[in-house]
Scaffold this motif. Structure first.
Motif, mmCIF file in Angstrom:
data_model
loop_
_atom_site.group_PDB
_atom_site.id
_atom_site.type_symbol
_atom_site.label_atom_id
_atom_site.label_comp_id
_atom_site.label_asym_id
_atom_site.label_seq_id
_atom_site.Cartn_x
_atom_site.Cartn_y
_atom_site.Cartn_z
ATOM 1 N N MET A 1 0.707 -1.264 0.292
ATOM 2 C CA MET A 1 -0.045 0.091 -0.151
ATOM 3 C C MET A 1 1.007 1.227 -0.039
ATOM 4 O O MET A 1 1.936 1.323 0.719
ATOM 5 C CB MET A 1 -0.886 0.125 1.095
ATOM 6 N N LYS A 2 0.523 2.256 -0.816
ATOM 7 C CA LYS A 2 1.122 3.353 -0.856
ATOM 8 C C LYS A 2 0.116 4.644 -0.719
ATOM 9 O O LYS A 2 -0.574 4.825 -1.660
ATOM 10 C CB LYS A 2 2.000 3.525 -2.186
ATOM 11 N N LEU A 3 0.350 5.598 0.486
ATOM 12 C CA LEU A 3 -0.228 6.524 0.602
ATOM 13 C C LEU A 3 0.002 7.795 -0.500
ATOM 14 O O LEU A 3 1.076 8.019 -1.003
ATOM 15 C CB LEU A 3 0.230 7.223 1.948
ATOM 16 N N LYS A 4 -1.020 8.479 -1.251
ATOM 17 C CA LYS A 4 -0.944 9.216 -2.094
ATOM 18 C C LYS A 4 -1.259 10.673 -1.754
ATOM 19 O O LYS A 4 -0.502 11.506 -1.958
ATOM 20 C CB LYS A 4 -2.075 8.796 -3.136
ATOM 21 N N ARG A 5 -2.323 10.635 -0.936
ATOM 22 C CA ARG A 5 -2.459 12.009 -0.219
ATOM 23 C C ARG A 5 -3.382 12.109 1.010
ATOM 24 O O ARG A 5 -4.320 11.193 0.972
ATOM 25 C CB ARG A 5 -2.876 12.999 -1.590
ATOM 26 N N PHE A 6 -3.496 13.161 1.533
ATOM 27 C CA PHE A 6 -4.324 13.356 2.704
ATOM 28 C C PHE A 6 -5.504 14.317 2.148
ATOM 29 O O PHE A 6 -5.394 15.169 1.451
ATOM 30 C CB PHE A 6 -3.685 14.247 3.873
ATOM 31 N N LEU A 7 -6.707 14.262 2.664
ATOM 32 C CA LEU A 7 -7.778 14.896 2.580
ATOM 33 C C LEU A 7 -8.429 15.243 4.059
ATOM 34 O O LEU A 7 -8.456 14.628 4.875
ATOM 35 C CB LEU A 7 -8.946 14.279 1.597
ATOM 36 N N LEU A 8 -8.850 16.568 4.009
ATOM 37 C CA LEU A 8 -9.361 16.879 5.314
ATOM 38 C C LEU A 8 -10.959 16.977 5.418
ATOM 39 O O LEU A 8 -11.591 17.138 4.427
ATOM 40 C CB LEU A 8 -8.937 18.389 5.488
ATOM 41 N N GLU B 1 -6.083 8.874 1.085
ATOM 42 C CA GLU B 1 -6.236 8.165 -0.617
ATOM 43 C C GLU B 1 -4.795 7.364 -0.550
ATOM 44 O O GLU B 1 -3.781 7.980 -0.432
ATOM 45 C CB GLU B 1 -6.202 9.286 -1.381
ATOM 46 N N TYR B 2 -5.032 5.997 -0.925
ATOM 47 C CA TYR B 2 -3.833 5.140 -0.990
ATOM 48 C C TYR B 2 -3.952 4.174 -2.300
ATOM 49 O O TYR B 2 -5.101 4.099 -2.596
ATOM 50 C CB TYR B 2 -3.780 4.260 0.157
ATOM 51 N N GLU C 1 -2.220 3.020 12.404
ATOM 52 C CA GLU C 1 -2.470 3.508 11.053
ATOM 53 C C GLU C 1 -1.056 3.152 10.186
ATOM 54 O O GLU C 1 -0.359 4.049 10.321
ATOM 55 C CB GLU C 1 -3.125 4.646 10.701
ATOM 56 N N PRO C 2 -0.870 1.955 9.720
ATOM 57 C CA PRO C 2 0.412 1.665 8.963
ATOM 58 C C PRO C 2 0.649 2.468 7.854
ATOM 59 O O PRO C 2 2.056 2.747 7.484
ATOM 60 C CB PRO C 2 0.223 0.272 8.500
ATOM 61 N N LEU C 3 -0.217 2.968 7.087
ATOM 62 C CA LEU C 3 -0.191 4.191 6.288
ATOM 63 C C LEU C 3 0.738 5.355 6.519
ATOM 64 O O LEU C 3 1.453 5.938 5.971
ATOM 65 C CB LEU C 3 -1.379 4.609 5.602
ATOM 66 N N ILE C 4 0.861 5.784 7.900
ATOM 67 C CA ILE C 4 1.412 7.114 8.441
ATOM 68 C C ILE C 4 2.912 6.333 8.793
ATOM 69 O O ILE C 4 3.129 5.914 9.822
ATOM 70 C CB ILE C 4 0.486 7.509 9.804
ATOM 71 N N THR C 5 3.731 7.112 8.123
ATOM 72 C CA THR C 5 5.019 7.034 8.537
ATOM 73 C C THR C 5 5.570 8.324 8.939
ATOM 74 O O THR C 5 5.046 9.263 8.883
ATOM 75 C CB THR C 5 5.994 6.630 7.024
#
Length: 415
Positions: free
Chosen positions: A1-8, A18-19, A52-56
């Protein structure tokens, strides 16, 4: 999984991720229902990282910035005073319902005149009239957050799906054998649920126009229904005094919630989907646990039928509206009444929180709508000008515009 962007997401507070996974784009949300202006964001970030594993580590500066923006939004003063912007001679017969799209740029009105109309909020100009139903158009909805489609449910026993942009009818859904009185899109905007006086609810595929399932089990009219936020469960409330919780993928009945001694008037999930609030003609509202179908608490105090119920966005408060002319705010956790809203001179048929959760809006047969302070229960403003009872009222997503719809054939835009 690769994080693409955050939305508020401001209401309720949250961050959407969004991943990409296996070449496909997906989203998941981090709900921050307990976020407050004074919250320790460092601890919160640590907690988010753990779960949340997407948060590095590389995401942390942006995450801090987003949490700061959410806190700023929560800390904004809420002293907006509404003024009548426009009174629209909307229909030739009384209005039944009004609804906003997600952005608040457009709203829709439904009427006994068999039509639904789409309006531009900024100008008050009519964009389209949706013509085709052969009886009262009663239930309406945008497919928010997208807003490109509209569903209308009618006393002619059909539901129609329309294009917001062109006003064209995509499909007419046939199958119910009595009036349709409630409907909802699922959050993914792939299906519509309709509830009818024929004692059934039905699920419709908005891509193909086909019926997906008929939900059978109630022994009287279904008067209210609601999807949970995830979209995998539907709750239906009936004149048979019961509430049913359905599993959407299978169409299976999960629980029948029994305990009310009168017809059900209103049902709603909280944001997390853990609780259901139900209003009844037995003068009470009950709160149910969706995991086991048990009644958590019963909200009492009204002297007449409870006509509408709603949660605030965080699910911590419940508001109830009654034919006794009063409304109440309750703690969802304890059931305690925290504020009594007294001042209307007729029954209150609709109630909702503003997105910020600081105010309550009520619509009454006394021809007025009122704004109330959630904490004190004091009346902040009386919205007057209609010449007959108000059937429907609602906020836009930002909470700075209100639409009221009345039996006097008009709707009013308040800004």
């Amino acid at each position: 999984m690769k994080l693409k962007r955050f939305l508020l997401r401001y209401y309720p507070p949250g961050i959407i991720l969004e991943y990409e996974k296996a070449g496909k784009f997906n989203t998941k949300s981090i709900d921050l229902l307990d976020l407050s202006p004074g919250c320790d964001t460092e601890k919160l970030i640590d907690l988010i990282k753990e779960t949340e594993p997407l948060i590095t580590d590389s995401c942390i500066p942006q995450l801090k910035h987003l949490l700061s923006r959410l806190q700023e939004k929560l800390n904004q003063p809420d002293n907006h005073r509404f003024s009548l912007f426009k009174k629209l001679q909307a229909h030739i017969l009384p209005l039944t319902n009004v609804a906003f799209n997600k952005s608040g740029t457009r709203f829709i009105t439904a009427s006994y005149d068999r039509t639904c109309k789409i309006w531009d909020t900024a100008s008050g100009e009519e964009i389209h009239t949706l013509v085709g139903h052969r009886n009262v158009v009663y239930a309406i909805s945008f497919n928010n957050p997208y807003g490109d489609k509209i569903a209308t449910g009618s006393f002619d026993k059909t539901c129609k799906l329309w294009s917001t942009e062109t006003g064209k009818c995509y499909y007419t859904f046939h199958g119910h054998t009595a009036e349709i009185v409630c409907l909802a899109f699922n959050p993914q905007s792939t299906m519509i649920a309709t509830g009818s006086m024929d004692n059934t609810a039905r699920l419709w595929d908005i891509g193909t126009g086909e019926e997906m399932a008929t939900l059978v089990g109630h022994s009287a009219e279904i008067i209210s229904l609601s999807f949970n936020t995830v979209g995998n469960q539907l709750v239906t409330g009936s004149f048979d005094h019961t509430v049913s919780l359905w599993d959407i993928p299978s169409g299976r009945l999960v629980y029948t919630l029994t305990g009310h001694r009168g017809e059900i008037s209103s049902v709603q999930f909280n944001w997390s989907g853990s609780l259901i609030a139900t209003g009844s003609m037995d003068k009470t509202c009950k709160v149910w646990n969706t995991l086991n179908g048990k009644c958590v608490t019963t909200l009492t105090g009204h002297k007449d039928e409870v006509l509408d119920v709603c949660f605030n966005y965080t699910g911590q408060l419940i508001a109830t509206a009654s034919a006794d002319g009063t409304a109440r705010v309750h703690s969802a956790a304890s059931g305690e009444c925290t504020a009594k809203l007294e001042g209307h001179e007729g029954e209150i048929s609709k109630i909702c929180f503003n997105p910020q959760g600081t105010q309550v809006l009520t619509a009454s047969s006394d021809k007025s709508a009122r704004l109330w302070n959630v904490d004190s229960g004091s009346c902040l403003q009386v919205l007057q000008g209609h010449t007959d009872e108000i059937f429907s009222s609602t906020f836009n997503y930002e909470g700075d515009i209100i639409i009221t719809g009345s039996k006097d054939n008009t709707c009013q835009i308040w800004r």
